[in-house]
Design an enzyme around this catalytic site. Structure first.
Site, mmCIF file in Angstrom:
data_model
loop_
_atom_site.group_PDB
_atom_site.id
_atom_site.type_symbol
_atom_site.label_atom_id
_atom_site.label_comp_id
_atom_site.label_asym_id
_atom_site.label_seq_id
_atom_site.Cartn_x
_atom_site.Cartn_y
_atom_site.Cartn_z
ATOM 1 N N HIS A 295 0.517 9.428 0.258
ATOM 2 C CA HIS A 295 -0.268 8.254 -0.136
ATOM 3 C C HIS A 295 -1.268 8.613 -1.232
ATOM 4 C CE1 HIS A 295 -2.852 4.643 0.347
ATOM 5 N NE2 HIS A 295 -3.831 5.519 0.181
ATOM 6 N N GLU A 296 -2.005 9.698 -1.035
ATOM 7 C CA GLU A 296 -3.029 10.083 -2.013
ATOM 8 C C GLU A 296 -2.407 10.473 -3.354
ATOM 9 O OE1 GLU A 296 -6.082 9.484 -1.516
ATOM 10 O OE2 GLU A 296 -5.848 8.991 0.608
ATOM 11 N N HIS B 206 -1.410 7.529 -5.516
ATOM 12 C CA HIS B 206 -2.434 6.977 -6.415
ATOM 13 C C HIS B 206 -2.357 7.634 -7.796
ATOM 14 C CE1 HIS B 206 -4.556 4.384 -3.670
ATOM 15 N NE2 HIS B 206 -4.821 5.355 -2.813
ATOM 16 N N GLU C 20 -3.888 0.312 -2.818
ATOM 17 C CA GLU C 20 -3.652 0.953 -1.528
ATOM 18 C C GLU C 20 -2.259 0.624 -1.000
ATOM 19 O OE1 GLU C 20 -5.541 3.204 -0.023
ATOM 20 O OE2 GLU C 20 -6.926 3.082 -1.689
#
Length: 274
Positions: free
Chosen positions: A127-128, A131, A190
Site C-alpha cells: 500500500h505504501e 503511493h 488511499e
C-alpha cells in the site's frame, strides 16, 4: 482588479492543462513537480526521520522487514524508482509505515504487533509503495499549490466586491477547500494505493487475501474511534475491506502465478519505549 483576476484564472487553467497525466488505474492527475524534486524532498525527509526517531537494531526484526521489502520492491516499476531501496525500521509504538519518492521505506515496530505474518506486512508495504508508484506525493503537493492559487484569486475577487463579512466568507472557503477538495482527494489516493498495493503484493508472491484480514484487524483495533469518513483523509475500514474484496479475484490471478517468499516474523517484537 478584473483584468488581474482574469489573468490569474487563465494561468491556473493553463497550469492544469499542461500538467495533466493519468494514473495506472486511469484516474486523471495533475503533477507540477519533477521526479528529481520529489526524490530530493523524499531523501531530505527520510534523513530527518533517521535523525529524530530511534532506529531498531534488532537483527531478527530488521531481517524480517528487509525480506518482505526485497520481495515487494523487486516488482516496482522502474518508472517509480530505478535503483536500490533504503529500508529502515523505526523503534516506535506508532502503528504505521510509509514510503517516499526516491526509494525510501520506513516501518515502525508498532505496526509489526498488528500485522500477523509476512503477508499482512506485505499488504502494508505494498500500500505504501503504491503511493510512490502512483506519484501521490506529487499530486498532493500540486493540489496544495493550486489551492493556494485559487485562494489568491478568490481573495482578489472578494476584495473587489461589496460583500460584507469578508473574513467569514474566506473562512468558509477554507473549510470548503479542506473537506470538499483536499480530503476526498486524499481518500481517492488511499483507495488507489489499496488496489495497487494488493496487486503489487500478489505479484511479489504474498497472499492478497491478507490485505482484507489486515483491515479487519485495523477495524477491531480502532474500536469505532475513527472519525466519520467524510471528515477523514482515509476511507473507512469497512470501505477499504469492501473495495479490496471486490478486487481480490484479479489480485489472486497474479498471486497464483508467483512463488511464495519465506520471511519469518520473529516470535517476539521488542517493545519500544516511545
Amino acid at each position: 482588479m478584473k483584468p488581474l483576476f482574469t489573468t490569474l484564472t487563465f494561468l491556473t487553467a493553463l497550469v492544469l492543462l499542461s500538467a495533466c497525466s493519468t494514473s495506472t488505474t486511469g484516474r486523471k492527475q495533475v503533477m507540477l513537480f519533477s521526479d528529481n524534486e520529489l526524490n530530493q524532498m523524499g531523501a531530505a525527509s527520510f534523513e530527518d526521520m533517521k535523525k529524530n526517531t530511534p532506529i531498531s537494531r534488532d537483527k531478527n526484526v530488521n531481517a524480517f522487514v528487509q525480506c518482505v521489502a526485497d520481495a515487494i520492491t523487486a516488482n516496482v516499476p522502474k518508472s517509480a524508482h530505478n535503483g536500490a531501496w533504503e529500508v529502515v525500521v523505526f523503534d516506535s509504538k506508532q502503528v504505521n509505515a510509509f514510503a517516499l519518492p526516491g526509494g525510501k521505506i520506513g516501518v515502525y515496530t508498532g505496526i509489526l504487533n498488528v500485522t500477523e505474518d509476512q503477508h499482512q506486512l506485505a499488504a502494508i508495504m505494498g500500500h505504501e509503495v503504491g503511493h510512490v508508484i502512483e506519484h501521490h506525493s506529487n499530486e498532493r503537493l500540486s493540489a496544495g499549490k493550486l489551492s493556494n492559487i485559487g485562494m489568491a484569486v478568490t481573495t482578489i475577487a472578494v476584495g473587489a466586491s461589496d460583500l460584507e463579512n469578508k473574513g467569514l466568507w474566506m473562512a468558509g472557503l477554507g473549510v470548503g477547500v479542506q473537506y470538499g477538495l483536499i480530503m476526498p482527494y486524499s481518500r481517492s489516493h488511499e483507495s488507489e494505493a489499496d488496489i495497487v498495493g494488493q496487486d503489487l503484493m500478489a505479484r511479489s508472491g504474498f497472499n492478497p487475501q491478507a490485505s482484507i484480514k489486515l483491515w479487519q484487524n485495523m477495524d477491531k483495533l480502532s474500536n469505532g474511534a475513527a472519525p466519520a469518513e467524510f471528515m477523514s483523509t482515509h476511507p473507512s475500514n469497512q470501505t477499504r475491506i469492501k473495495q479490496l474484496s471486490q478486487h481480490l479475484p484479479t489480485a489472486m490471478t497474479y498471486y497464483k502465478a508467483n512463488s511464495n517468499p519465506s520471511c519469518q516474523k520473529p516470535a517476539v517484537i521488542p517493545t519500544p519505549s516511545t
